[in-house]
Motif scaffolding. Structure first.
Motif, mmCIF file in Angstrom:
data_model
loop_
_atom_site.group_PDB
_atom_site.id
_atom_site.type_symbol
_atom_site.label_atom_id
_atom_site.label_comp_id
_atom_site.label_asym_id
_atom_site.label_seq_id
_atom_site.Cartn_x
_atom_site.Cartn_y
_atom_site.Cartn_z
ATOM 1 N N ARG A 1 -2.733 3.969 -2.848
ATOM 2 C CA ARG A 1 -2.830 3.056 -3.989
ATOM 3 C C ARG A 1 -2.227 1.714 -3.604
ATOM 4 N NH1 ARG A 1 -0.311 7.112 -8.365
ATOM 5 N NH2 ARG A 1 1.131 7.258 -6.653
ATOM 6 N N ASP B 1 1.085 5.181 0.275
ATOM 7 C CA ASP B 1 0.359 6.340 0.789
ATOM 8 C C ASP B 1 1.156 7.590 0.414
ATOM 9 O OD1 ASP B 1 -1.468 7.907 2.103
ATOM 10 O OD2 ASP B 1 -0.635 7.522 4.094
ATOM 11 N N THR C 1 4.692 2.346 -12.106
ATOM 12 C CA THR C 1 4.173 1.975 -10.791
ATOM 13 C C THR C 1 5.291 1.445 -9.908
ATOM 14 O OG1 THR C 1 3.617 -0.245 -11.564
ATOM 15 C CG2 THR C 1 1.877 1.428 -11.707
ATOM 16 N N ASP D 1 -1.366 -0.657 -6.170
ATOM 17 C CA ASP D 1 -0.763 -1.273 -7.352
ATOM 18 C C ASP D 1 0.727 -0.961 -7.511
ATOM 19 O OD1 ASP D 1 -1.144 1.406 -7.832
ATOM 20 O OD2 ASP D 1 -1.635 1.136 -9.956
ATOM 21 N N MET D 2 1.388 -0.484 -6.485
ATOM 22 C CA MET D 2 2.784 -0.074 -6.582
ATOM 23 C C MET D 2 3.713 -1.233 -6.201
ATOM 24 S SD MET D 2 2.188 2.915 -7.600
ATOM 25 C CE MET D 2 3.568 3.994 -7.487
ATOM 26 N N ARG E 1 0.855 -1.183 0.000
ATOM 27 C CA ARG E 1 0.000 0.000 0.000
ATOM 28 C C ARG E 1 0.890 1.232 0.000
ATOM 29 N NH1 ARG E 1 -2.863 2.929 4.345
ATOM 30 N NH2 ARG E 1 -4.680 3.879 3.353
#
Length: 155
Positions: free
Chosen positions: A73, A65, A99, A75-76, A63
């Protein structure tokens, strides 16, 4: 009287070894710059904190932030290494238009320059053995070793 003739072979050997040492250092710098540029030149890039939730053999996900008004997000990704573990929280910067994330701060910077540290150690062997310049070899080895040890303790 006899004329003393000098051979060009020692000069050619030194020039060839200098070229090899230079190639090693340039290759180490090139390999490091792909990640280090995002750490060193992070102004204007998106910063935030990554909480790692899972890792595969190559990458870890989690996650992200970001700082500012944007929402979190999931998707990183970040490269999986000894410096990243599941459940860890890391200050990161986003590579532009991807990403992918890169760690920031001292630990991220030293980790990014690890290939250069290894290249300096290898170049020290070439400089000391091939060029017969022991002081320069010790300086190169010391710089590479300090970089590797610094990264070890920072991570």
């Amino acid at each position: 009287m006899s004329k003393k003739r000098t051979s060009a072979l020692p000069y050619a050997r030194s020039a060839a070894m200098a070229l090899v040492a230079l190639l090693l250092v340039v290759a180490g710098t090139w390999a490091s710059w792909g990640t280090a540029q995002h750490v060193l030149l992070s102004k204007g890039r998106e910063h935030g904190t990554l909480t790692v939730t899972g890792c595969s053999t190559d990458v870890c996900t989690g996650r992200f932030d970001p700082e500012g008004p944007a929402g979190p997000r999931a998707d990183m990704t970040i490269d999986h290494s000894v410096a990243v573990e599941k459940g860890g929280r890391y200050a990161v910067v986003v590579k532009p238009d991807t990403t992918e994330l890169v760690r920031t701060g001292w630990s991220g910077g030293l980790h990014a320059w690890l290939p250069l540290g290894g290249a300096l150690l290898l170049a020290a062997l070439v400089i000391g053995g091939g060029m017969r310049l022991p002081r320069l070899a010790w300086a190169s080895a010391s710089a590479g070793g300090a970089l590797l040890v610094g990264a070890f303790f920072a991570l």
